[in-house]
Motif scaffolding. Structure first.
Motif, PDB file in Angstrom:
ATOM      1  N   UNK A  94      -8.787   5.160  -2.283  1.00  0.00           N
ATOM      2  CA  UNK A  94      -7.599   4.318  -2.079  1.00  0.00           C
ATOM      3  C   UNK A  94      -7.987   2.984  -1.455  1.00  0.00           C
ATOM      4  N   UNK A  95      -8.926   3.017  -0.503  1.00  0.00           N
ATOM      5  CA  UNK A  95      -9.369   1.785   0.147  1.00  0.00           C
ATOM      6  C   UNK A  95      -9.955   0.804  -0.868  1.00  0.00           C
ATOM      7  N   UNK A  96     -10.713   1.332  -1.829  1.00  0.00           N
ATOM      8  CA  UNK A  96     -11.282   0.476  -2.877  1.00  0.00           C
ATOM      9  C   UNK A  96     -10.177  -0.186  -3.702  1.00  0.00           C
ATOM     10  N   UNK A  97      -9.108   0.552  -3.956  1.00  0.00           N
ATOM     11  CA  UNK A  97      -7.984   0.010  -4.726  1.00  0.00           C
ATOM     12  C   UNK A  97      -7.327  -1.159  -3.982  1.00  0.00           C
ATOM     13  N   UNK A  98      -7.114  -0.991  -2.676  1.00  0.00           N
ATOM     14  CA  UNK A  98      -6.487  -2.065  -1.898  1.00  0.00           C
ATOM     15  C   UNK A  98      -7.390  -3.294  -1.863  1.00  0.00           C
ATOM     16  N   UNK A  99      -8.702  -3.072  -1.806  1.00  0.00           N
ATOM     17  CA  UNK A  99      -9.632  -4.209  -1.842  1.00  0.00           C
ATOM     18  C   UNK A  99      -9.591  -4.924  -3.188  1.00  0.00           C
ATOM     19  N   UNK A 108      -1.353 -10.928  -0.689  1.00  0.00           N
ATOM     20  CA  UNK A 108      -0.408  -9.868  -1.050  1.00  0.00           C
ATOM     21  C   UNK A 108      -0.236  -8.953   0.162  1.00  0.00           C
ATOM     22  N   UNK A 109       0.906  -9.104   0.840  1.00  0.00           N
ATOM     23  CA  UNK A 109       1.139  -8.415   2.105  1.00  0.00           C
ATOM     24  C   UNK A 109       1.043  -6.902   1.971  1.00  0.00           C
ATOM     25  N   UNK A 110       1.648  -6.353   0.936  1.00  0.00           N
ATOM     26  CA  UNK A 110       1.724  -4.893   0.816  1.00  0.00           C
ATOM     27  C   UNK A 110       0.338  -4.268   0.756  1.00  0.00           C
ATOM     28  N   UNK A 111      -0.580  -4.908   0.026  1.00  0.00           N
ATOM     29  CA  UNK A 111      -1.942  -4.378  -0.047  1.00  0.00           C
ATOM     30  C   UNK A 111      -2.639  -4.478   1.307  1.00  0.00           C
ATOM     31  N   UNK A 112      -2.422  -5.581   2.017  1.00  0.00           N
ATOM     32  CA  UNK A 112      -3.034  -5.744   3.337  1.00  0.00           C
ATOM     33  C   UNK A 112      -2.501  -4.708   4.322  1.00  0.00           C
ATOM     34  N   UNK A 113      -1.216  -4.457   4.257  1.00  0.00           N
ATOM     35  CA  UNK A 113      -0.576  -3.476   5.137  1.00  0.00           C
ATOM     36  C   UNK A 113      -1.100  -2.066   4.840  1.00  0.00           C
ATOM     37  N   UNK A 114      -1.165  -1.747   3.543  1.00  0.00           N
ATOM     38  CA  UNK A 114      -1.655  -0.412   3.186  1.00  0.00           C
ATOM     39  C   UNK A 114      -3.146  -0.258   3.491  1.00  0.00           C
ATOM     40  N   UNK A 115      -3.893  -1.312   3.341  1.00  0.00           N
ATOM     41  CA  UNK A 115      -5.302  -1.264   3.721  1.00  0.00           C
ATOM     42  C   UNK A 115      -5.425  -0.979   5.223  1.00  0.00           C
ATOM     43  N   UNK A 116      -4.582  -1.616   6.027  1.00  0.00           N
ATOM     44  CA  UNK A 116      -4.605  -1.414   7.481  1.00  0.00           C
ATOM     45  C   UNK A 116      -4.332   0.041   7.827  1.00  0.00           C
ATOM     46  N   UNK A 117      -3.306   0.605   7.220  1.00  0.00           N
ATOM     47  CA  UNK A 117      -2.957   1.998   7.509  1.00  0.00           C
ATOM     48  C   UNK A 117      -4.026   2.959   6.995  1.00  0.00           C
ATOM     49  N   UNK A 118      -4.656   2.588   5.892  1.00  0.00           N
ATOM     50  CA  UNK A 118      -5.744   3.410   5.357  1.00  0.00           C
ATOM     51  C   UNK A 118      -6.917   3.449   6.342  1.00  0.00           C
ATOM     52  N   UNK A 119      -7.288   2.296   6.885  1.00  0.00           N
ATOM     53  CA  UNK A 119      -8.341   2.249   7.901  1.00  0.00           C
ATOM     54  C   UNK A 119      -7.947   3.066   9.131  1.00  0.00           C
ATOM     55  N   UNK A 120      -6.693   2.978   9.507  1.00  0.00           N
ATOM     56  CA  UNK A 120      -6.151   3.725  10.645  1.00  0.00           C
ATOM     57  C   UNK A 120      -6.300   5.228  10.398  1.00  0.00           C
ATOM     58  N   UNK A 121      -5.911   5.664   9.200  1.00  0.00           N
ATOM     59  CA  UNK A 121      -5.990   7.095   8.871  1.00  0.00           C
ATOM     60  C   UNK A 121      -7.428   7.594   8.858  1.00  0.00           C
ATOM     61  N   UNK A 122      -8.355   6.711   8.548  1.00  0.00           N
ATOM     62  CA  UNK A 122      -9.774   7.100   8.532  1.00  0.00           C
ATOM     63  C   UNK A 122     -10.427   6.919   9.906  1.00  0.00           C
TER      64      UNK A 122
END
Length: 384
Positions: A94-99, A108-122
């Protein structure tokens, strides 16, 4: 039905029965279109979204892969694909997709936000905070970014910064009880009781049937010494969720401080029926029974606590006192030794100041000195 617009992946829990049926019908329509036009990008894209929306995540992943094989330059599709992969716990993919999405559309805010939460979850909290800050630059008025940024700060023990982030979140939107709860809990941890109470009061206004909120409200009142108010809040908590052991335990602790010992015992009994493997529950029960003068049952309760968590000097020390009350000096000596060996600084001093244990302590010291003399005599004899 279809257009080139990309729709965000939905949360399936919010779908009504009618929506679910309509989405499933539209999947069949997409399938018919794709059967006739295998390279129809919009049909594949919309089909992927629909499959994710009805909770068919594995099928949605395959569909998104095919969509991106037809056209890989749509940043919103990459972002949706990442969101579906996260549903399947494929966090690295998923992280690769957001990148990919951010490479194509850096703002693109939504991708940046989801990338942030993805890093948080990891559990990459430092990187997540940097990413949250980038998301805030893109959209500073979105309260959830500030909220999750604060939670990442807490993971790194940056408590004051976390509080500032939570305060910003509630400043932007004060209608989310979850944010007020976390803010209040953090303030409670740093002993800012008035601010914590204000946060919990806001949260309770939004979610009056949340038993956990009432328990935190009670903990704050207890910390301020307002025991009657704390008890009233805990009565709300146990009424709303009578199967939660922790609420009955907290209620027992407050009743114990109010010297309502029999009611406290009953509360601890209920707590332990719900969760018997709780050493703190048995410890509290032992202390309550000891205060009631029921020394034999207190010893049994301490034993159960020690069976779960063996190295508790407080339990051994109070067992020594209970045995002394029952005239069982040998057992009192044994348990006092254990307490003093686990925490010699506190419990040696405490025993010396305890009238009940002073005589026992004196006997222990005499026993120890006589053993030393025997050893010296033996050494002397050996030297002859």
């Amino acid at each position: 039905m279809m257009s080139g617009q990309v729709i965000d992946v939905a949360d399936t829990s919010y779908l009504s029965h009618e929506q679910d049926n309509r989405y499933r019908l539209e999947i069949k329509i997409c399938d018919r279109i794709i059967q006739r036009y295998p390279y129809h990008y919009q049909a594949w894209n919309y089909r992927s979204y629909l499959l994710a929306s009805v909770g068919r995540y594995e099928a949605a992943v395959e569909s998104y892969r095919h969509t991106l094989s037809l056209k890989s330059t749509e940043h919103r599709v990459w972002c949706n694909y990442g969101a579906v992969l996260e549903k399947l716990e494929a966090l690295d993919e998923a992280a690769k997709c957001y990148n990919h999405a951010l490479k194509q559309a850096p703002f693109y805010f939504k991708a940046q936000y989801r990338k942030s939460k993805n890093l948080h979850r990891r559990a990459l909290y430092g990187e997540a905070i940097v990413s949250y800050d980038q998301a805030i630059q893109l959209r500073p008025d979105f309260y959830k970014v500030w909220y999750y940024r604060g939670k990442a700060m807490l993971q790194l023990d940056r408590t004051e910064q976390a509080i500032a982030s939570f305060n910003k979140a509630v400043e932007l939107y004060d209608g989310d009880g979850k944010v007020w709860l976390v803010l209040g809990r953090t303030l409670l941890q740093v002993h800012k009781y008035q601010d914590a109470l204000r946060a919990f009061n806001y949260a309770i206004q939004l979610e009056p049937d949340n038993a956990g909120l009432w328990s935190y409200h009670a903990a704050t009142m207890k910390a301020q010494g307002n025991l009657e108010d704390a008890l009233a809040s805990l009565e709300h908590a146990v009424a709303l969720d009578p199967d939660e052991s922790r609420f009955w335990h907290l209620r027992g602790l407050v009743l114990l401080e109010l010297d309502q010992l029999e009611v406290a015992e009953s509360s601890f009994t209920t707590s332990l029926k719900l969760q018997a493997y709780n050493y703190q529950g048995w410890l509290a029960m032992g202390w309550t029974l000891q205060k009631m003068g029921d020394f034999s049952r207190a010893i049994e309760a301490y034993d159960k606590s020690l069976a779960i968590e063996p190295d508790q000097p407080f339990a051994f020390y109070n067992q020594a006192r209970c045995h002394a009350r029952l005239g069982q000096d040998t057992w009192a000596v044994e348990h006092l030794r254990r307490a003093m060996s686990l925490d010699p600084n506190i419990y040696t001093e405490r025993a010396h100041a305890d009238p009940l244990l002073q005589a026992i302590l004196h006997d222990m010291e005499n026993d120890d000195s006589s053993e030393d003399l025997e050893e010296i005599e033996l050494i002397t004899l050996d030297s002859h």
